[in-house]
Design a protein around this motif. Structure first.
Motif, PDB file in Angstrom:
ATOM      1  N   MET A 108      -6.272   3.418  29.162  1.00 48.53           N
ATOM      2  CA  MET A 108      -7.578   5.093  28.559  1.00 48.53           C
ATOM      3  C   MET A 108      -6.689   5.957  29.711  1.00 48.53           C
ATOM      4  N   LYS A 147      -0.308   8.428  27.446  1.00 44.36           N
ATOM      5  CA  LYS A 147      -0.046   7.800  26.199  1.00 44.36           C
ATOM      6  C   LYS A 147       0.640   8.806  25.042  1.00 44.36           C
ATOM      7  N   ASP A 194      -5.644   6.331  17.654  1.00 43.28           N
ATOM      8  CA  ASP A 194      -7.431   6.994  17.509  1.00 43.28           C
ATOM      9  C   ASP A 194      -7.531   8.472  16.503  1.00 43.28           C
ATOM     10  N   ILE A 203     -14.426   8.561  17.432  1.00 41.12           N
ATOM     11  CA  ILE A 203     -14.250   6.926  18.111  1.00 41.12           C
ATOM     12  C   ILE A 203     -15.846   6.853  18.451  1.00 41.12           C
ATOM     13  N   PHE A 209     -18.065   3.089  17.867  1.00 42.20           N
ATOM     14  CA  PHE A 209     -18.275   2.287  18.351  1.00 42.20           C
ATOM     15  C   PHE A 209     -20.313   2.492  18.245  1.00 42.20           C
ATOM     16  N   PHE A 269     -14.379  -1.599  15.256  1.00 39.76           N
ATOM     17  CA  PHE A 269     -13.676  -1.198  15.758  1.00 39.76           C
ATOM     18  C   PHE A 269     -12.518  -1.592  16.032  1.00 39.76           C
ATOM     19  N   ARG A 270     -12.545  -3.237  16.726  1.00 40.78           N
ATOM     20  CA  ARG A 270     -11.033  -3.595  16.464  1.00 40.78           C
ATOM     21  C   ARG A 270     -10.651  -3.904  15.633  1.00 40.78           C
ATOM     22  N   GLU A 321      -8.546  -1.414  14.214  1.00 39.07           N
ATOM     23  CA  GLU A 321      -7.828  -0.514  15.249  1.00 39.07           C
ATOM     24  C   GLU A 321      -6.593  -1.440  14.364  1.00 39.07           C
ATOM     25  N   CYS A 363      -1.010   3.732  20.650  1.00 43.28           N
ATOM     26  CA  CYS A 363      -2.203   3.261  20.695  1.00 43.28           C
ATOM     27  C   CYS A 363      -3.481   3.299  21.593  1.00 43.28           C
ATOM     28  N   GLY A 364      -4.619   2.919  21.105  1.00 43.50           N
ATOM     29  CA  GLY A 364      -5.597   3.172  21.371  1.00 43.50           C
ATOM     30  C   GLY A 364      -5.399   1.776  23.383  1.00 43.50           C
ATOM     31  N   GLY A 365      -6.594   1.958  24.097  1.00 48.04           N
ATOM     32  CA  GLY A 365      -6.238   1.236  25.546  1.00 48.04           C
ATOM     33  C   GLY A 365      -6.038   0.138  25.937  1.00 48.04           C
ATOM     34  N   GLY A 366      -7.150   0.160  24.295  1.00 43.17           N
ATOM     35  CA  GLY A 366      -7.211  -1.363  24.060  1.00 43.17           C
ATOM     36  C   GLY A 366      -6.267  -2.527  23.071  1.00 43.17           C
ATOM     37  N   LEU A 370     -16.249   3.843  26.022  1.00 42.86           N
ATOM     38  CA  LEU A 370     -16.230   2.320  26.717  1.00 42.86           C
ATOM     39  C   LEU A 370     -16.651   2.470  28.742  1.00 42.86           C
ATOM     40  N   ARG A 392      -6.839  -7.010  31.515  1.00 44.13           N
ATOM     41  CA  ARG A 392      -6.448  -6.173  30.188  1.00 44.13           C
ATOM     42  C   ARG A 392      -4.262  -6.601  30.373  1.00 44.13           C
TER      43      ARG A 392
HETATM   44  C1  S3P Z   1      -9.812   2.764  24.413  1.00 43.45           C
HETATM   45  C2  S3P Z   1      -9.713   3.257  24.592  1.00 43.45           C
HETATM   46  C3  S3P Z   1      -9.483   4.608  23.681  1.00 43.45           C
HETATM   47  C4  S3P Z   1     -10.103   3.950  22.248  1.00 43.45           C
HETATM   48  C5  S3P Z   1     -11.307   3.656  22.691  1.00 43.45           C
HETATM   49  C6  S3P Z   1     -11.354   2.056  23.321  1.00 43.45           C
HETATM   50  C7  S3P Z   1     -10.229   1.044  24.882  1.00 43.45           C
HETATM   51  O1  S3P Z   1      -8.460   5.058  23.326  1.00 43.45           O
HETATM   52  O2  S3P Z   1      -9.465   3.482  21.565  1.00 43.45           O
HETATM   53  O3  S3P Z   1     -12.042   4.422  23.095  1.00 43.45           O
HETATM   54  O4  S3P Z   1     -10.675   0.230  24.670  1.00 43.45           O
HETATM   55  O5  S3P Z   1     -10.057   1.242  26.321  1.00 43.45           O
HETATM   56  P1  S3P Z   1      -7.264   5.650  24.784  1.00 43.45           P
HETATM   57  O6  S3P Z   1      -6.464   4.894  25.295  1.00 43.45           O
HETATM   58  O7  S3P Z   1      -6.359   6.978  23.925  1.00 43.45           O
HETATM   59  O8  S3P Z   1      -8.442   6.954  25.796  1.00 43.45           O
END
Ligand code: S3P
Length: 184
Positions: free
Chosen positions: A9, A13, A32, A43, A47, A55-56, A59, A89-92, A132, A152
């Motif tokens: 995050m 990106k 997202d 988002i 959650f 959510f995962r 995603e 992508c999202g951070g996760g 988060l 990660r």
């Molecule tokens: C997340 C990052 C977020 C979003 C969610 C969970 C993560 O995206 O998908 O809040 O798990 O790191 P960004 O990386 O675009 O903030």
């Protein structure tokens, strides 16, 4: 070829996905934002109402859907380097449901990886929209970033290319992609 931008995050990106898309004249999708549109919820609300495991799942499904949509949309928009589109992508995203391996099979993965201090500064300003980290204090945010990054990293490190600088220009970013394509 689809370019997947991944990273923590606040790593930049979305900024780079938009810049690449404008520079190369190809579409980009922020995962997202796509999920928020599909679910008609932010988002944070997803959650809160459905929980992180749901959510995962959303995603991972969205990742494949966005990829397929880009492939259909982009036969006319392919840039001269063969890039069809960019997905931010999202951070996760890379860390669940074997998404990282899937992305590596289906496109070029680039890890946007600035220093943790830079990520901390950005998230201090923007943490409210990220479930988060929304409730963390300045110090606990610093610790969270460090711990989560350790967790990660094994996934992010599978990326085919890494960007370390926090202020790389879009043309420099494009050169990195060209370089990576030669390596593949
Ligand atoms: C997340 C990052 C977020 C979003 C969610 C969970 C993560 O995206 O998908 O809040 O798990 O790191 P960004 O990386 O675009 O903030």
């Amino acid at each position: 070829m689809i370019v997947f931008l991944l990273g923590f995050m606040g790593s930049g990106k979305s900024f780079y996905a938009k810049g690449l898309s404008e520079h190369l004249h190809v579409p980009f999708v922020d995962l997202d934002q796509f999920i928020e549109r599909e679910q008609a919820m932010s988002i944070s609300e997803i959650f809160e109402k459905m929980g992180e495991p749901a959510f995962r799942t959303l995603e991972s499904i969205a990742l494949k859907q966005v990829y397929a949509d880009l492939l259909v949309r982009t036969t006319e928009t392919q840039d001269k380097n063969g890039i069809l589109g960019v997905i931010s992508c999202g951070g996760g995203t890379p860390c669940f449901n074997e998404n990282m391996d899937w992305m590596n099979k289906h496109g070029l993965t680039i890890w946007v990886n600035p220093a943790e201090e830079i990520i901390w500064e950005r998230l201090m300003k923007e943490r409210k929209t990220r479930p988060l980290v929304a409730s963390l204090t300045a110090e606990s945010l610093r610790e969270f970033i460090h711990q989560k990054m350790l967790e990660r990293k094994p996934y992010y490190e599978k990326a085919q290319e890494v960007i370390f600088q926090s202020n790389i220009t879009i043309p420099e970013f494009v050169n990195t992609i060209k370089h990576a394509k030669n390596l593949l």
